[in-house]
Design a protein around this motif. Structure first.
Motif, PDB file in Angstrom:
ATOM      1  N   GLY A 139      36.553  86.471  38.624  1.00  0.00           N
ATOM      2  CA  GLY A 139      36.501  85.042  38.933  1.00  0.00           C
ATOM      3  C   GLY A 139      37.392  84.629  40.081  1.00  0.00           C
ATOM      4  N   LEU A 140      37.392  85.393  41.173  1.00  0.00           N
ATOM      5  CA  LEU A 140      38.191  85.040  42.343  1.00  0.00           C
ATOM      6  C   LEU A 140      37.708  83.707  42.909  1.00  0.00           C
ATOM      7  CD1 LEU A 140      40.487  86.694  43.650  1.00  0.00           C
ATOM      8  CD2 LEU A 140      38.834  87.449  45.365  1.00  0.00           C
ATOM      9  N   PRO A 141      38.610  82.836  43.374  1.00  0.00           N
ATOM     10  CA  PRO A 141      38.200  81.540  43.930  1.00  0.00           C
ATOM     11  C   PRO A 141      37.213  81.699  45.081  1.00  0.00           C
ATOM     12  CG  PRO A 141      40.565  81.557  43.550  1.00  0.00           C
ATOM     13  CD  PRO A 141      40.081  82.955  43.296  1.00  0.00           C
ATOM     14  N   PRO A 142      36.278  80.744  45.241  1.00  0.00           N
ATOM     15  CA  PRO A 142      35.219  80.862  46.256  1.00  0.00           C
ATOM     16  C   PRO A 142      35.738  81.044  47.672  1.00  0.00           C
ATOM     17  CG  PRO A 142      34.710  79.092  44.721  1.00  0.00           C
ATOM     18  CD  PRO A 142      36.088  79.553  44.393  1.00  0.00           C
ATOM     19  N   ARG A 143      36.844  80.383  48.024  1.00  0.00           N
ATOM     20  CA  ARG A 143      37.318  80.511  49.400  1.00  0.00           C
ATOM     21  C   ARG A 143      37.775  81.935  49.703  1.00  0.00           C
ATOM     22  NH1 ARG A 143      42.565  78.057  52.468  1.00  0.00           N
ATOM     23  NH2 ARG A 143      41.933  78.663  54.572  1.00  0.00           N
ATOM     24  N   LEU A 144      38.447  82.568  48.756  1.00  0.00           N
ATOM     25  CA  LEU A 144      38.888  83.947  48.982  1.00  0.00           C
ATOM     26  C   LEU A 144      37.694  84.896  49.078  1.00  0.00           C
ATOM     27  CD1 LEU A 144      42.054  84.322  46.729  1.00  0.00           C
ATOM     28  CD2 LEU A 144      41.857  83.578  49.100  1.00  0.00           C
ATOM     29  N   VAL A 145      36.656  84.653  48.275  1.00  0.00           N
ATOM     30  CA  VAL A 145      35.439  85.465  48.377  1.00  0.00           C
ATOM     31  C   VAL A 145      34.826  85.300  49.759  1.00  0.00           C
ATOM     32  CG1 VAL A 145      33.085  85.744  47.503  1.00  0.00           C
ATOM     33  CG2 VAL A 145      34.972  85.410  45.899  1.00  0.00           C
ATOM     34  N   THR A 146      34.801  84.056  50.261  1.00  0.00           N
ATOM     35  CA  THR A 146      34.248  83.800  51.595  1.00  0.00           C
ATOM     36  C   THR A 146      35.038  84.529  52.669  1.00  0.00           C
ATOM     37  OG1 THR A 146      33.383  81.623  50.970  1.00  0.00           O
ATOM     38  CG2 THR A 146      33.784  82.006  53.308  1.00  0.00           C
ATOM     39  N   LEU A 147      36.363  84.498  52.574  1.00  0.00           N
ATOM     40  CA  LEU A 147      37.191  85.164  53.582  1.00  0.00           C
ATOM     41  C   LEU A 147      36.988  86.678  53.558  1.00  0.00           C
ATOM     42  CD1 LEU A 147      40.535  83.170  53.292  1.00  0.00           C
ATOM     43  CD2 LEU A 147      38.733  82.918  54.997  1.00  0.00           C
ATOM     44  N   LEU A 315      51.056  97.514  55.716  1.00  0.00           N
ATOM     45  CA  LEU A 315      52.079  96.518  56.054  1.00  0.00           C
ATOM     46  C   LEU A 315      51.617  95.484  57.059  1.00  0.00           C
ATOM     47  CD1 LEU A 315      55.249  98.807  56.269  1.00  0.00           C
ATOM     48  CD2 LEU A 315      54.533  97.332  54.382  1.00  0.00           C
ATOM     49  N   VAL A 316      50.773  95.877  58.005  1.00  0.00           N
ATOM     50  CA  VAL A 316      50.367  94.925  59.052  1.00  0.00           C
ATOM     51  C   VAL A 316      49.539  93.794  58.463  1.00  0.00           C
ATOM     52  CG1 VAL A 316      48.935  94.662  61.111  1.00  0.00           C
ATOM     53  CG2 VAL A 316      50.509  96.590  60.938  1.00  0.00           C
ATOM     54  N   ARG A 317      48.688  94.090  57.514  1.00  0.00           N
ATOM     55  CA  ARG A 317      47.795  93.065  56.962  1.00  0.00           C
ATOM     56  C   ARG A 317      48.558  91.915  56.295  1.00  0.00           C
ATOM     57  NH1 ARG A 317      42.425  92.672  55.735  1.00  0.00           N
ATOM     58  NH2 ARG A 317      41.848  91.419  53.933  1.00  0.00           N
ATOM     59  N   PRO A 318      49.440  92.167  55.324  1.00  0.00           N
ATOM     60  CA  PRO A 318      50.165  91.028  54.736  1.00  0.00           C
ATOM     61  C   PRO A 318      51.054  90.318  55.743  1.00  0.00           C
ATOM     62  CG  PRO A 318      51.055  93.113  53.932  1.00  0.00           C
ATOM     63  CD  PRO A 318      49.785  93.436  54.644  1.00  0.00           C
ATOM     64  N   LEU A 319      51.672  91.078  56.673  1.00  0.00           N
ATOM     65  CA  LEU A 319      52.507  90.436  57.680  1.00  0.00           C
ATOM     66  C   LEU A 319      51.682  89.519  58.562  1.00  0.00           C
ATOM     67  CD1 LEU A 319      55.325  90.228  58.926  1.00  0.00           C
ATOM     68  CD2 LEU A 319      54.739  92.175  60.400  1.00  0.00           C
ATOM     69  N   TRP A 320      50.498  89.965  58.956  1.00  0.00           N
ATOM     70  CA  TRP A 320      49.617  89.139  59.786  1.00  0.00           C
ATOM     71  C   TRP A 320      49.203  87.871  59.041  1.00  0.00           C
ATOM     72  CZ3 TRP A 320      47.642  88.682  64.606  1.00  0.00           C
ATOM     73  CH2 TRP A 320      46.509  87.873  64.756  1.00  0.00           C
ATOM     74  N   LEU A 321      48.807  88.021  57.790  1.00  0.00           N
ATOM     75  CA  LEU A 321      48.383  86.858  57.010  1.00  0.00           C
ATOM     76  C   LEU A 321      49.520  85.849  56.867  1.00  0.00           C
ATOM     77  CD1 LEU A 321      46.287  88.667  54.257  1.00  0.00           C
ATOM     78  CD2 LEU A 321      45.425  86.911  55.814  1.00  0.00           C
ATOM     79  N   GLN A 353      46.027  75.510  53.985  1.00  0.00           N
ATOM     80  CA  GLN A 353      46.817  76.715  54.215  1.00  0.00           C
ATOM     81  C   GLN A 353      46.771  77.606  52.971  1.00  0.00           C
ATOM     82  OE1 GLN A 353      50.894  75.860  54.983  1.00  0.00           O
ATOM     83  NE2 GLN A 353      51.384  77.907  55.734  1.00  0.00           N
ATOM     84  N   LEU A 354      46.710  78.908  53.187  1.00  0.00           N
ATOM     85  CA  LEU A 354      46.694  79.843  52.071  1.00  0.00           C
ATOM     86  C   LEU A 354      48.042  79.857  51.376  1.00  0.00           C
ATOM     87  CD1 LEU A 354      44.859  82.865  53.750  1.00  0.00           C
ATOM     88  CD2 LEU A 354      43.910  81.321  52.028  1.00  0.00           C
ATOM     89  N   SER A 355      48.004  79.938  50.050  1.00  0.00           N
ATOM     90  CA  SER A 355      49.240  80.021  49.280  1.00  0.00           C
ATOM     91  C   SER A 355      49.757  81.459  49.279  1.00  0.00           C
ATOM     92  CB  SER A 355      48.985  79.559  47.843  1.00  0.00           C
ATOM     93  OG  SER A 355      48.139  80.484  47.172  1.00  0.00           O
ATOM     94  N   GLY A 356      50.965  81.637  48.755  1.00  0.00           N
ATOM     95  CA  GLY A 356      51.546  82.970  48.675  1.00  0.00           C
ATOM     96  C   GLY A 356      50.726  83.898  47.789  1.00  0.00           C
ATOM     97  N   ARG A 357      50.218  83.365  46.676  1.00  0.00           N
ATOM     98  CA  ARG A 357      49.400  84.193  45.786  1.00  0.00           C
ATOM     99  C   ARG A 357      48.099  84.603  46.471  1.00  0.00           C
ATOM    100  NH1 ARG A 357      48.273  81.195  40.447  1.00  0.00           N
ATOM    101  NH2 ARG A 357      47.901  79.494  41.919  1.00  0.00           N
ATOM    102  N   ILE A 359      47.614  84.934  49.716  1.00  0.00           N
ATOM    103  CA  ILE A 359      47.943  85.934  50.738  1.00  0.00           C
ATOM    104  C   ILE A 359      48.117  87.309  50.095  1.00  0.00           C
ATOM    105  CG2 ILE A 359      49.766  86.669  52.337  1.00  0.00           C
ATOM    106  CD1 ILE A 359      50.137  83.751  53.101  1.00  0.00           C
ATOM    107  N   THR A 360      48.760  87.353  48.929  1.00  0.00           N
ATOM    108  CA  THR A 360      48.947  88.622  48.231  1.00  0.00           C
ATOM    109  C   THR A 360      47.610  89.245  47.857  1.00  0.00           C
ATOM    110  OG1 THR A 360      51.064  87.837  47.330  1.00  0.00           O
ATOM    111  CG2 THR A 360      50.023  89.711  46.233  1.00  0.00           C
ATOM    112  N   VAL A 361      46.694  88.438  47.321  1.00  0.00           N
ATOM    113  CA  VAL A 361      45.382  88.952  46.925  1.00  0.00           C
ATOM    114  C   VAL A 361      44.592  89.418  48.137  1.00  0.00           C
ATOM    115  CG1 VAL A 361      43.142  88.273  45.977  1.00  0.00           C
ATOM    116  CG2 VAL A 361      45.242  87.651  44.778  1.00  0.00           C
ATOM    117  N   LEU A 362      44.596  88.628  49.212  1.00  0.00           N
ATOM    118  CA  LEU A 362      43.875  89.034  50.417  1.00  0.00           C
ATOM    119  C   LEU A 362      44.471  90.306  51.016  1.00  0.00           C
ATOM    120  CD1 LEU A 362      43.108  85.708  52.355  1.00  0.00           C
ATOM    121  CD2 LEU A 362      41.484  87.255  51.261  1.00  0.00           C
ATOM    122  N   SER A 363      45.777  90.442  50.924  1.00  0.00           N
ATOM    123  CA  SER A 363      46.421  91.648  51.448  1.00  0.00           C
ATOM    124  C   SER A 363      45.963  92.882  50.689  1.00  0.00           C
ATOM    125  CB  SER A 363      47.946  91.521  51.356  1.00  0.00           C
ATOM    126  OG  SER A 363      48.409  90.416  52.111  1.00  0.00           O
TER     127      SER A 363
END
Length: 550
Positions: A139-147, A315-321, A353-357, A359-363
């Motif tokens: 059940g990931l939120p729709p915006r994260l699925v879109t990204l 490391l680059v992915r979370p830092l970039w986000l 803006q993306l929250s910290g949580r 960003i962690t999931v997207l990373s």
């Protein structure tokens, strides 16, 4: 390889794919990781093995997978998140490739900057299949699925173009920075143009596509047409496939029939299931090919190269986000109103803006897949001068290791991470929105009935209109009761005992009807062709019943 051997391999692959799906459903582990491990185990056993041919992967396997993903995506939602999607699918790919290239040039003996960038381009694009499969299940939120979807659709074109530029520089094929930028721009623009041309080129086939069988044939051929058209003029075939899929998926509901959509969706689900399974099995089977040439490198060099590659990717992915989301306010389009307002279900609203949580999931969603291996296998063995390509065997190993670490490691831990962070879509809110849309559709149907009655067509019977109107009003009342049950609920959808009981009764009635039809067939009172017609009617009724009261 004999025909019988090929057939046995195909049957064994199907059996493993089905078994992995069954095991994934019972353990919660992603089937992509299970299939990759199965491929690894098979690679260590004696017997025939399948090697990865990058041309077959890029021209045969990748187009239908990308096209199906594009059909299943939302053009409107991706457009609403353009800044983040472009940042992930273009800029992050370039940055990752440059970081890996710089690391190789500085710390890996015998490697050049161009060779390192070639590897970086190969390992930069995530394959979102595993992450999306898990994300939808939890059940990931729709915006994260879109990204995740948008990034996975567009980043392959960036990576493959950057890879060809880096390889040209490494083999001394007349490389220049200005020419590389021009090649990148031309490849991207040409790919978009080719995709739009194919998407608009099938419009004259509307009548043909109303026939379900013809529609399936056209749909299955479309990604290959887009890819071949783009590649024939030396632009991005991958981008052409994605653009064609996004545009066709957005416009197809206007001119395809319901029967066509049902059958085409079923066909593409089967294609995805089998092709994705084959792809992940193929990844694991490349182990002998990628470790065969490592004997020429000192263990220390292999370890350093692996750490540089995997470390850069992780490391680059979370830092970039984090950096892009905390850039100066002038670079962001913010929501008006209270911070943290949830706009996930309104793609027309500028994204927050993306929250910290988040960003962690997207990373952690950056799993790599077959495109990484197919890309790195396209690196030539020798340069134009006849010299060996710098550290090619080492590049193959590092790419393979990156796929394993991300696909198995991140893929297997993605669901627990999402659950631990408590990042879930508001199912009740989504259910309310769907029921409001159902009510609006029924009210539009009632308005049309009023218009038909007012027009007093000779072929329109008042009794027929009243019958349809009564059925629509019954549905409208049912949707209103669902909204009352949902009320102000948040998070999970509240269960309606009455509605669930009604569903159980309806399924029991359909089962009884189906059993009676079979009894008639077995007694010889109903021919098989008649049985199939009546079974289809019951199947459609059963298909309309939801698993839950949403």
């Amino acid at each position: 390889m004999h025909a019988e051997t090929v057939l046995l391999l195909v049957l064994a692959a199907v059996a493993v794919i089905v078994a992995a799906r069954w095991l994934a459903a019972r353990t919660g582990l992603p089937s992509a990781a299970l299939l990759t491990v199965a491929g690894l185990v098979y690679a260590l056993l004696p017997g025939p093995n399948l090697s990865l041919d990058p041309e077959i992967v890029l021209a045969v396997l990748l187009p239908p997978l990308l096209y199906s993903a594009a059909l299943d995506s939302s053009l409107i939602a991706i457009r609403a998140n353009t800044r983040t999607v472009v940042g992930l699918s273009v800029l992050l790919v370039v940055v990752t490739a440059l970081v890996v290239g710089a690391g190789f040039a500085l710390w890996v003996p015998g490697a050049t900057l161009a060779a390192g960038i070639a590897l970086g381009a190969a390992v930069a694009p995530p394959d979102p299949v595993a992450a999306l499969a898990v994300g939808r299940r939890v059940g990931l939120p729709p915006r994260l699925v879109t990204l995740i979807q948008g990034e996975g659709l567009l980043n392959d074109a960036t990576a493959l173009t950057l890879l060809s530029v880096a390889v040209s520089a490494a083999v001394g094929d007349g490389y220049s920075t200005g020419g590389a930028l021009g090649q990148f721009a031309l490849s991207a623009a040409g790919g978009v143009a080719a995709g739009l041309a194919v998407a608009h080129g099938i419009r004259p086939l509307r009548r043909l596509r109303r026939d379900p069988l013809s529609s399936n044939a056209v749909s299955l051929a479309t990604p290959f047409v887009a890819y071949l058209l783009a590649e024939s003029v030396h632009v991005s075939g991958v981008l052409a496939v994605v653009v064609a899929g996004l545009v066709i998926g957005h416009n197809a509901p206007y001119w395809t029939s319901g029967a066509t959509r049902l059958q085409t969706d079923a066909v593409w689900r089967l294609v995805d299931f089998l092709l994705e399974g084959v792809v992940f099995l193929l990844i694991g089977q490349q182990l002998p090919a990628v470790i065969g040439g490592l004997g020429a490198y000192p263990p220390g060099t292999v370890v350093v190269a692996a750490v540089v590659t995997v470390g850069s990717v992780l490391l680059v992915r979370p830092l970039w986000l984090w950096l892009t989301e905390h850039a100066p306010q002038a670079l962001h389009v913010r929501l008006s109103g209270a911070p943290g307002a949830d706009d996930d279900d309104d793609p027309s609203t500028p994204p927050r803006q993306l929250s910290g949580r988040e960003i962690t999931v997207l990373s952690w969603a950056g799993t790599r897949g077959v495109i990484t291996l197919a890309a790195v296998f396209t690196i030539p063995a020798v340069t134009d001068a006849g010299d060996p390509f710098p550290a090619r065997d080492l590049l193959l190993f590092c790419a393979f290791l990156t796929v394993l670490v991300t696909l198995v490691g991140q893929g297997a831990t993605f669901a627990p991470l999402v659950r631990r962070l408590g990042l879930r879509a508001d199912a009740a809110d989504a259910a309310r929105l769907r029921n409001q849309a159902r009510m609006a559709a029924v009210e539009a149907g009632l308005d049309r009935l009023d218009e038909l009655q007012a027009e007093q067509h000779d072929h329109v019977d008042d009794a027929a209109i009243e019958s349809v109107r009564a059925a629509l009003r019954t549905r409208l009342d049912r949707y209103r009761r669902r909204l009352e049950v949902l009320g102000d609920a948040e998070g999970a959808v509240p269960l309606s005992p009455q509605y669930e009981a009604a569903l159980r009764v309806r399924r029991a009635v359909i089962d009884a009807e189906r059993a009676e039809l079979l009894r008639w067939r077995d007694l010889g009172r109903l021919p098989d062709d008649g049985l199939r017609v009546l079974e289809r009617e019951l199947d459609h009724q059963e298909h309309l019943l939801p698993a839950r009261p949403l």
